[in-house]
Design an enzyme around this catalytic site. Structure first.
Site, PDB file in Angstrom:
ATOM      1  N   ASP A 134      45.557  35.544  50.289  1.00  0.00           N
ATOM      2  CA  ASP A 134      44.299  35.138  49.660  1.00  0.00           C
ATOM      3  C   ASP A 134      44.013  35.998  48.416  1.00  0.00           C
ATOM      4  OD1 ASP A 134      41.809  33.574  49.949  1.00  0.00           O
ATOM      5  OD2 ASP A 134      40.840  35.525  50.252  1.00  0.00           O
ATOM      6  N   ASP A 142      47.261  32.724  57.002  1.00  0.00           N
ATOM      7  CA  ASP A 142      46.474  33.116  55.842  1.00  0.00           C
ATOM      8  C   ASP A 142      46.097  34.590  55.969  1.00  0.00           C
ATOM      9  OD1 ASP A 142      44.762  32.912  53.627  1.00  0.00           O
ATOM     10  OD2 ASP A 142      44.174  30.886  54.203  1.00  0.00           O
TER      11      ASP A 142
HETATM   12  O1  LIG Z   1      38.544  30.056  40.826  1.00  0.00           O
HETATM   13  P1  LIG Z   1      39.467  31.246  40.770  1.00  0.00           P
HETATM   14  O2  LIG Z   1      38.782  32.511  40.325  1.00  0.00           O
HETATM   15  O3  LIG Z   1      40.714  30.930  39.963  1.00  0.00           O
HETATM   16  O4  LIG Z   1      39.951  31.613  42.243  1.00  0.00           O
HETATM   17  C1  LIG Z   1      40.636  30.810  43.135  1.00  0.00           C
HETATM   18  C2  LIG Z   1      39.870  30.631  44.428  1.00  0.00           C
HETATM   19  O5  LIG Z   1      39.476  31.923  44.874  1.00  0.00           O
HETATM   20  C3  LIG Z   1      38.591  31.997  45.992  1.00  0.00           C
HETATM   21  O6  LIG Z   1      39.222  31.508  47.160  1.00  0.00           O
HETATM   22  C4  LIG Z   1      39.685  32.299  48.239  1.00  0.00           C
HETATM   23  O7  LIG Z   1      38.978  33.488  48.501  1.00  0.00           O
HETATM   24  C5  LIG Z   1      37.640  33.381  49.015  1.00  0.00           C
HETATM   25  C6  LIG Z   1      37.263  34.748  49.524  1.00  0.00           C
HETATM   26  O8  LIG Z   1      38.183  35.148  50.521  1.00  0.00           O
HETATM   27  C7  LIG Z   1      37.499  32.329  50.122  1.00  0.00           C
HETATM   28  O9  LIG Z   1      36.128  32.039  50.277  1.00  0.00           O
HETATM   29  C8  LIG Z   1      38.236  31.051  49.800  1.00  0.00           C
HETATM   30  O10 LIG Z   1      38.132  30.118  50.841  1.00  0.00           O
HETATM   31  C9  LIG Z   1      39.677  31.434  49.486  1.00  0.00           C
HETATM   32  O11 LIG Z   1      40.537  30.322  49.310  1.00  0.00           O
HETATM   33  C10 LIG Z   1      37.351  31.150  45.686  1.00  0.00           C
HETATM   34  O12 LIG Z   1      36.460  31.152  46.775  1.00  0.00           O
HETATM   35  C11 LIG Z   1      37.733  29.714  45.376  1.00  0.00           C
HETATM   36  O13 LIG Z   1      36.579  28.926  45.082  1.00  0.00           O
HETATM   37  C12 LIG Z   1      38.667  29.697  44.171  1.00  0.00           C
HETATM   38  O14 LIG Z   1      39.152  28.377  43.988  1.00  0.00           O
END
Ligand SMILES: O=P(O)(O)OC[C@H]1O[C@H](O[C@H]2O[C@H](CO)[C@@H](O)[C@H](O)[C@H]2O)[C@H](O)[C@@H](O)[C@@H]1O
Length: 548
Positions: A196, A95
């Site tokens: 990410d 990741d």
């Molecule tokens: O809900 P969206 O705006 O479509 O975004 C998708 C996901 O984005 C984020 O996830 C990822 O980035 C975060 C920061 O690095 C991290 O906390 C997370 O674990 C990553 O997978 C967001 O946090 C998610 O809730 C959204 O689903």
């Protein structure tokens, strides 16, 4: 590596298996469970970040991209893991969190100390004339997206937690650092990379306020330049390996952009994660709400993405669950009355679509949300911020708890349930998050008495043995039916008809006539039925007919 017929399994290392009894999962713990993983016949494992991190966002706040956080193990453990997985034909996907670094990263620390080289790594900006933050942007985790930059009077941008500072990709030095990181891990035998929130890296240099009636996402999401950055990263790193598999996590994206991200000749990424289908239980677009899922929206979204990506020759990652999502079984199935049937139906729906399926750990044994009883049972920063905001907005503590029980990211982060013991066989000590229903749902029981794991094995085998599943086209069926998600896959003279009943009641459907001899290739009920124009599906039944 071709990825059309591959299956990728996701492991949240902190919650998979704890080998040293500190309540946190680790790399040696994963190594212990390789025989379990081997049984599923998966091709690759995506590991959530285990690099050095203060863990404010459970590893998505990286302070050193080149070392393993000692909580998870050592580089020697990682090398052992890679080589043991390779020996049984499983590749590793890491990741890459490249939109931001932890504020503890040495780049940010040097910037804070005034080093001009590193100041240019981040979005550090002057306040507005009235002293307020440079723009009105909101952090995705709540509050302003700007935080004071030490004592300098300036602010730095963080689209996520204040400890996750956004990198400025306009700076070629930043892009060079990102290639170096990917190449370092390629040197360790890593074949897969998950990027990410990669479609938010293209913010303009000059940042402006979002209009009052907008969330402002358009100001930083899917900007044209992201495609250019991805092509450059591809060329300077993973694109040099014909076997590399990459997936970009796309926040609030569009089909048009995702075609561009994944079209083979554009040399950007192999596939994308998109989330529109997982927002069908948001009331008025607000995640922090409870409302039953809207089935017709779900169908339309899945159908639009399948049709759009097929016609544009793009490629989707297929998934219901990940470490940010509550368990799909609670959202779209029935974990109480039809745990096994609804888990299998959801799996069939995804696995027979066009794209590459991802399985999130525990889904293959029917794990569900923990239904914690109090805020202190939760760990996630986003959950805690959301709870506070819900109270500020006038919800009672009981209402706020009900909402986070349904939507918290911790719902999927609970320890993998290996057996029915106090800590679910995950650890000998109190785990960082507690398991709750391991008496009923656990690997030991599933492998002897259950049917879900076995059903996943069948689905995985089918994708590998039937090109119609991996490379066939997609066509919709019964789009007006309010209970069944049905579709066809086609390849040469073959057709695959897939019927999935999303409800706990029997339902009769009226199908068009299909020519040819049909056979059932999979169903989650024991009796095979012929394909007829009038068909009754059992509660949460899935059935797929192959017509030659
Ligand atoms: O809900 P969206 O705006 O479509 O975004 C998708 C996901 O984005 C984020 O996830 C990822 O980035 C975060 C920061 O690095 C991290 O906390 C997370 O674990 C990553 O997978 C967001 O946090 C998610 O809730 C959204 O689903």
């Amino acid at each position: 590596m071709k990825f059309e017929d591959k299956i990728i399994y996701q492991i949240y290392p902190k919650s998979f298996n704890d080998s040293n009894g500190d309540g946190i999962g680790d790399l040696q713990g994963i190594i212990e469970k390789i025989p379990y993983l081997e049984q599923l016949n998966i091709d690759m494992i995506w590991f959530n970040p285990f690099f050095i991190s203060p863990q404010n966002d459970n590893g998505y706040d990286i302070s050193d991209y080149y070392h393993i956080d000692s909580r998870f193990g050592t580089m020697a453990d990682f090398e052992e893991l890679v080589s043991k997985l390779k020996a049984i034909g499983i590749e590793v996907m890491l990741d890459m969190v490249f939109n931001h670094t932890s504020t503890e990263h040495e780049w940010f620390q040097k910037a804070l100390n005034g080093d001009p080289k590193y100041l240019d790594y981040y979005y550090v900006r002057d306040p507005k004339p009235d002293g307020s933050p440079p723009t009105n942007w909101r952090s995705k985790f709540g509050g302003s997206a700007w935080e004071p930059f030490g004592e300098t009077g300036k602010y730095y941008l963080h689209l996520y937690d204040p400890t996750q500072a956004d990198l400025d990709w306009h700076n070629p030095a930043v892009r060079n650092e990102m290639s170096k990181i990917v190449n370092f891990w390629r040197g360790k035998g890593v074949k897969g990379f998950r990027f990410d929130v990669i479609n938010v890296i293209g913010k303009d240099s000059h940042l402006i306020d979002a209009p009052v009636d907008s969330d402002g996402k358009f100001l930083y999401t899917d900007k044209k330049i992201v495609h250019q950055y991805l092509r450059e990263l591809n060329q300077t790193s993973f694109g040099q390996d014909p076997d590399a598999v990459t997936v970009g996590e796309m926040s609030s994206t569009s089909i048009e952009n995702c075609i561009e991200y994944t079209l083979a000749e554009r040399n950007e990424l192999s596939m994308v994660f998109t989330f529109h289908h997982l927002k069908v239980d948001y009331k008025h677009g607000n995640k922090w709400s409870t409302t039953p899922f809207n089935f017709m929206n779900l169908k339309n979204i899945l159908n639009d993405w399948q049709l759009g990506m097929t016609s544009g020759h793009g490629w989707n990652a297929l998934f219901w669950n990940n470490h940010d999502q509550p368990r799909a079984l609670n959202r779209f199935g029935d974990p109480v009355h039809y745990r096994e049937k609804s888990a299998e139906m959801l799996a069939t729906t995804i696995h027979l679509l066009r794209g590459t399926p991802f399985i999130y750990m525990g889904e293959e044994i029917g794990m569900s949300n923990p239904q914690y009883k109090k805020l202190s049972d939760y760990n996630d920063i986003e959950t805690k911020n959301a709870y506070a905001e819900l109270l500020e907005n006038g919800n009672s503590p009981a209402e706020a708890l009900t909402i986070i029980q349904a939507k918290s990211r911790d719902n999927s982060r609970t320890p993998m349930q290996w057996n029915q013991s106090e800590y679910a066989g995950f650890s000998t000590q109190t785990p960082w998050l507690m398991p709750t229903n391991q008496a009923i749902v656990n690997v030991e029981n599933e492998l002897v008495n259950g049917e879900i794991f076995n059903y996943y094995q069948k689905l995985i085998k089918l994708r590998k043995s039937h090109p119609i599943i991996s490379v066939g086209d997609y066509l919709p069926l019964l789009m007006n039916n309010t209970h069944v998600f049905a579709y066809q896959r086609t390849l040469n003279n073959q057709r695959l008809i897939v019927l999935n009943n999303f409800y706990g009641t029997k339902t009769t459907i009226d199908l068009p006539e299909f020519d040819g001899i049909s056979s059932v290739i999979i169903t989650n009920y024991s009796t095979d039925v012929p394909l007829t124009s009038l068909m009754t599906l059992e509660p949460y039944q899935s059935i797929a007919f192959l017509i030659e």
